[in-house]
Motif scaffolding. Sequence first.
Motif, PDB file in Angstrom:
ATOM      1  N   GLY A 184      -2.359  10.058  -6.123  1.00  0.00           N
ATOM      2  CA  GLY A 184      -2.950   9.428  -5.260  1.00  0.00           C
ATOM      3  C   GLY A 184      -2.622   8.152  -4.917  1.00  0.00           C
ATOM      4  O   GLY A 184      -1.457   7.638  -5.018  1.00  0.00           O
ATOM      5  N   GLN A 185      -3.266   7.566  -3.699  1.00  0.00           N
ATOM      6  CA  GLN A 185      -3.030   6.255  -3.007  1.00  0.00           C
ATOM      7  C   GLN A 185      -3.220   5.166  -3.862  1.00  0.00           C
ATOM      8  O   GLN A 185      -4.113   5.078  -4.905  1.00  0.00           O
ATOM      9  CB  GLN A 185      -3.916   6.175  -1.679  1.00  0.00           C
ATOM     10  CG  GLN A 185      -3.808   7.259  -0.917  1.00  0.00           C
ATOM     11  CD  GLN A 185      -4.793   6.951   0.347  1.00  0.00           C
ATOM     12  OE1 GLN A 185      -5.553   6.055   0.373  1.00  0.00           O
ATOM     13  NE2 GLN A 185      -5.063   7.957   1.319  1.00  0.00           N
ATOM     14  N   THR A 186      -2.383   4.118  -3.773  1.00  0.00           N
ATOM     15  CA  THR A 186      -2.458   2.953  -4.668  1.00  0.00           C
ATOM     16  C   THR A 186      -2.223   1.633  -3.731  1.00  0.00           C
ATOM     17  O   THR A 186      -1.712   1.851  -2.429  1.00  0.00           O
ATOM     18  CB  THR A 186      -1.249   2.836  -5.788  1.00  0.00           C
ATOM     19  OG1 THR A 186      -0.193   3.036  -5.068  1.00  0.00           O
ATOM     20  CG2 THR A 186      -1.411   4.040  -6.608  1.00  0.00           C
ATOM     21  N   PHE A 190      -5.300   2.575  -7.982  1.00  0.00           N
ATOM     22  CA  PHE A 190      -5.564   3.753  -7.355  1.00  0.00           C
ATOM     23  C   PHE A 190      -6.839   3.545  -6.325  1.00  0.00           C
ATOM     24  O   PHE A 190      -7.811   2.953  -6.829  1.00  0.00           O
ATOM     25  CB  PHE A 190      -5.873   5.057  -8.135  1.00  0.00           C
ATOM     26  CG  PHE A 190      -4.604   5.545  -8.843  1.00  0.00           C
ATOM     27  CD1 PHE A 190      -3.770   6.495  -7.817  1.00  0.00           C
ATOM     28  CD2 PHE A 190      -4.475   5.333 -10.003  1.00  0.00           C
ATOM     29  CE1 PHE A 190      -2.759   7.059  -8.583  1.00  0.00           C
ATOM     30  CE2 PHE A 190      -3.324   5.852 -10.714  1.00  0.00           C
ATOM     31  CZ  PHE A 190      -2.079   6.742  -9.772  1.00  0.00           C
ATOM     32  N   THR A 191      -6.394   3.907  -5.114  1.00  0.00           N
ATOM     33  CA  THR A 191      -7.701   3.318  -4.250  1.00  0.00           C
ATOM     34  C   THR A 191      -8.402   4.760  -3.496  1.00  0.00           C
ATOM     35  O   THR A 191      -9.263   4.446  -2.942  1.00  0.00           O
ATOM     36  CB  THR A 191      -6.996   2.586  -2.975  1.00  0.00           C
ATOM     37  OG1 THR A 191      -5.947   3.114  -2.522  1.00  0.00           O
ATOM     38  CG2 THR A 191      -6.274   1.515  -3.759  1.00  0.00           C
ATOM     39  N   ASP A 192      -7.824   5.971  -3.879  1.00  0.00           N
ATOM     40  CA  ASP A 192      -8.537   7.019  -3.182  1.00  0.00           C
ATOM     41  C   ASP A 192     -10.051   7.123  -3.978  1.00  0.00           C
ATOM     42  O   ASP A 192     -10.084   6.696  -4.961  1.00  0.00           O
ATOM     43  CB  ASP A 192      -7.859   8.188  -3.461  1.00  0.00           C
ATOM     44  CG  ASP A 192      -7.476   8.737  -4.938  1.00  0.00           C
ATOM     45  OD1 ASP A 192      -8.293   9.346  -5.530  1.00  0.00           O
ATOM     46  OD2 ASP A 192      -6.537   8.024  -5.570  1.00  0.00           O
ATOM     47  N   ALA A 193     -10.691   7.461  -2.939  1.00  0.00           N
ATOM     48  CA  ALA A 193     -12.332   7.697  -3.175  1.00  0.00           C
ATOM     49  C   ALA A 193     -12.584   8.328  -4.468  1.00  0.00           C
ATOM     50  O   ALA A 193     -13.527   7.836  -5.318  1.00  0.00           O
ATOM     51  CB  ALA A 193     -13.118   8.216  -2.101  1.00  0.00           C
ATOM     52  N   ASP A 199     -10.834   8.592  -7.345  1.00  0.00           N
ATOM     53  CA  ASP A 199     -10.482   7.885  -8.398  1.00  0.00           C
ATOM     54  C   ASP A 199     -11.421   6.786  -8.617  1.00  0.00           C
ATOM     55  O   ASP A 199     -11.916   6.275  -9.837  1.00  0.00           O
ATOM     56  CB  ASP A 199      -8.946   7.400  -8.516  1.00  0.00           C
ATOM     57  CG  ASP A 199      -8.039   8.473  -8.558  1.00  0.00           C
ATOM     58  OD1 ASP A 199      -8.167   9.251  -9.573  1.00  0.00           O
ATOM     59  OD2 ASP A 199      -7.151   8.631  -8.067  1.00  0.00           O
ATOM     60  N   ASP A 213       0.872  -1.219  -0.092  1.00  0.00           N
ATOM     61  CA  ASP A 213       0.159  -0.006  -0.030  1.00  0.00           C
ATOM     62  C   ASP A 213       1.085   1.153  -0.006  1.00  0.00           C
ATOM     63  O   ASP A 213       1.696   1.366   0.787  1.00  0.00           O
ATOM     64  CB  ASP A 213      -0.820   0.030   1.326  1.00  0.00           C
ATOM     65  CG  ASP A 213      -2.300  -1.029   1.131  1.00  0.00           C
ATOM     66  OD1 ASP A 213      -2.558  -1.205   0.109  1.00  0.00           O
ATOM     67  OD2 ASP A 213      -2.481  -1.572   2.244  1.00  0.00           O
ATOM     68  N   THR A 225       0.866   5.539   0.009  1.00  0.00           N
ATOM     69  CA  THR A 225      -0.056   6.838   0.154  1.00  0.00           C
ATOM     70  C   THR A 225       0.155   7.854  -0.829  1.00  0.00           C
ATOM     71  O   THR A 225      -0.799   8.761  -1.087  1.00  0.00           O
ATOM     72  CB  THR A 225       0.465   7.397   1.487  1.00  0.00           C
ATOM     73  OG1 THR A 225       1.569   7.827   1.356  1.00  0.00           O
ATOM     74  CG2 THR A 225       0.056   6.640   2.841  1.00  0.00           C
ATOM     75  N   SER A 226       1.011   7.625  -1.613  1.00  0.00           N
ATOM     76  CA  SER A 226       1.055   8.605  -2.859  1.00  0.00           C
ATOM     77  C   SER A 226       1.935   8.137  -4.102  1.00  0.00           C
ATOM     78  O   SER A 226       3.242   7.835  -3.907  1.00  0.00           O
ATOM     79  CB  SER A 226       1.986   9.963  -2.725  1.00  0.00           C
ATOM     80  OG  SER A 226       2.012  10.830  -3.561  1.00  0.00           O
TER      81      SER A 226
END
Length: 869
Positions: A703-705, A735-738, A740, A685, A687-688
Amino acid sequence: MARRLHRRACACAFPAVILALMGAGRIAAAQQDAGGGAGIHGSQADVVTPPALRTRAEATYPPDALRGHLSATVGLEVVVDDAGKVAEARVIAPAGHGFDEAAVAAVRQFTFEPAKRNGAPMKSTVQLSYAFHPPPPPAPRETMALPPVPAPPVPLQQGPDQSTLVLADRPQVPIGAPPERNAASDSTTDQKELSLRPRFRAEGLLEVVPGLFSVQHAGGGKAQQDFARGFNLDHGTDMAFFVDDAPINAVSHAHGQGYSDLHFIIPETVARVDSTKGTYAADVGDFGTAGSTSFRMADHTAESVARLELAPSTGHERLVVVESPDLGDRWRMVVAAEAFAENGPFIHPEDYDRFNGYAKATHVLDERSDLSFMLMAYSGTWNMSGVLPARAVCGEGDGTPTPAAYAGSHCISRWDSIDPTQGGAAQRLMASAQYRRQLDPHWDLKASVYTLHSTLQLFPNDGLFAPFQPDGIKYGSQIEQDDTRTQSGADVRLTHRGVLAGMPLRTTLGLQVRGDDIDSELHRTQARKRLDGIDANIPGPIYDGHIDETEIGVFIEEELRPARWLRFVLGARGDRVDAAVNNQSQTALDQVSGTAGQGQFSPKATAVVSPLDGWDLFVNYGRGFHTNDARTLLPVQIDAEAPTTTVKVLGQAPTLVATATGYEVGTTVRPLDGLALSAVGFLIDLTSELTIDGDTASTSPAGQTRRYGAELAGRYTFDERIYADVSFTAAHGQFTDAADVAAGTIYLPDAPIRTFSAGVGGRQPVGPVTLLGSVTVRSMSDRYADQGPAPLIETGWTVVNAELGARWKNFELVADLFNVGDVQWREGQFEVASRLPGESKSLTSQPPPGISFTPGLPRTLMTRAAVYW
């Protein structure tokens, strides 16, 4: 009959093995880490016994040396595992003339009673000297009337195997055995195997790391693009690279965060390549999210060599000379120089010229310490083919419309270029020193310092005529990226070995300090001429500033073995990163000034269970990080109403440190001597994410991945003459941020999804000639070019390389055939919003996104001739 028996005995090689026991406490010093230093030592509270020779094998006397009646002594460093088998053997005092290979081949068949601590077997590292003595010349022919004359006894050569075990002191400190595997994905490869692999570029050294791919995506001396574990590493965003503990990744670099140019390395001077995957190694800090790769540089070579490479179809010419002089027992030294030229298969030649220099000298101060100095230099200039829009190339395409100007017979060759004025120049000079000492039976010290100065001037043009500035159509999109830096640092490690309640412990304390003093510039250019001040829209450079960045890391790692079948490695790391950015041009379009700083604590944990000999189970957890470019952290605003231009920092600065959290489970089995099979599952995981910016040809944070997947690997070595390996990686990432996820823009651009590699090679003596050859295959599947929701696709490829050659005495001739099948493949690929000449020139019209690529090498024959001495 007696006379015949006597003559047969005298014709033997008479090897003598000398174990260098530097005191009973030190010989059991087992397992050193990759940077050297002693291993486990005894104390008054515990009983340590050194390894004892059980069985041995006789070396085959080199035929040429025997004919020349030559004698020699070869110094070796041998790693004995806890079962008493020789796990590794390498030459530390070469003799040449074939003696080194013969000694290593024999010693690898030795067996030992393993070293023990309090009765428990353990790994150990010892030094051996293998002495070769030719038989005495035959006695003159005797007449039948004369009785046979008995031969005088040979000193120290008694017994049926005609060898003697002699205990002796030897004033050398070993460079260090390969690190013990703390994860199923760890690997190490020595020079012997490296020399067997076809390699067209220096970066081919990376291909020995399972699952790590390296490709060229613009031509010339620009750093290559790397891939591993579902990461598009670009030039080093998420893979930490080291050369003798000095970091290679460049922070806040003009061409992208983590820029790692490996052209300064001469492959023949690399003694070993060590690699880790994931975030589990406590001694790896910045950029070590997908893993790390360390180049251990040679302080001697078994033979000196002069090698010439020629590939006429690409203008490839390379001459390298490596000399390892014999300066006595207390000195080890290597000097090397490389001259290189290449045009490539392109219509507009790359005209890549470079020169590399290398020197390393190690002085053994006493039997417990040594001091080494290393100097590396590199200079290169080149042109680049650049990345070609697929829609304009004959026989290619990417699903986007082909411009009329490039349709039909107007399409361009895949070896052509839209902007042949791209290219660059780079220089690098590095000096380092390393001191190692066994402080006492419990403590070891290793301290390294380094300083380097590097420059890069690069002229990429990914967008071609894209209007990323208001009048970009008029001037095109070529930019100039200038990076000049002085980087200095230190790496200090203390290792303590002891016993707690009968349980062996190893504690490592480390301090790593690094400082970068950087001048960075970004200019609009056309045909390499700056456009600063050409009109009101381009009043000056895009960016012109100075960056000071420091990184300080401390770590502790504790290894404990509660039982012979169970081992824990627990670690913790603390890092602090600080950066100061200062604008140096009042006419720059991007005026960035300010400071940023951040710290991170990173715990690490590993458990290794060995239920049976030859079977290990690994569980790994760790937190790591990569830094972001300091210039991207400070949003700016130009105050147009002020009499003079001022800069205002807006809002909360983005994060300087992007955290990665990794998990891994794996197993390694060794069913046969020399064979290792591994299976791994991993999750990371981040964070950027760092992504490529096509406009400025650099990287920027996203973003997060999350990535997860599996790796399978197999490796076989036999008698240091034959190797075979295979590696397969499957990774899923998104990508896992909301935001995206809601938009469906979840795909990771350029990230590998499936990769496969395999190879087999070896050296086989056939009479007076040694044959050598290898075949390798590398394959990468299709992958996504953008985040989506309907991403373009970058096409996969499979390429086979082969080599065949022979060595006779001190001469070697090898033919390498790259891309055996002559497949047309896209080596480097990106999605770029490019505008071709003849496409829409409306300033309001956005250029269409499409696939741009660098063509992979066609079928190419390269010959190599070498002379050894």
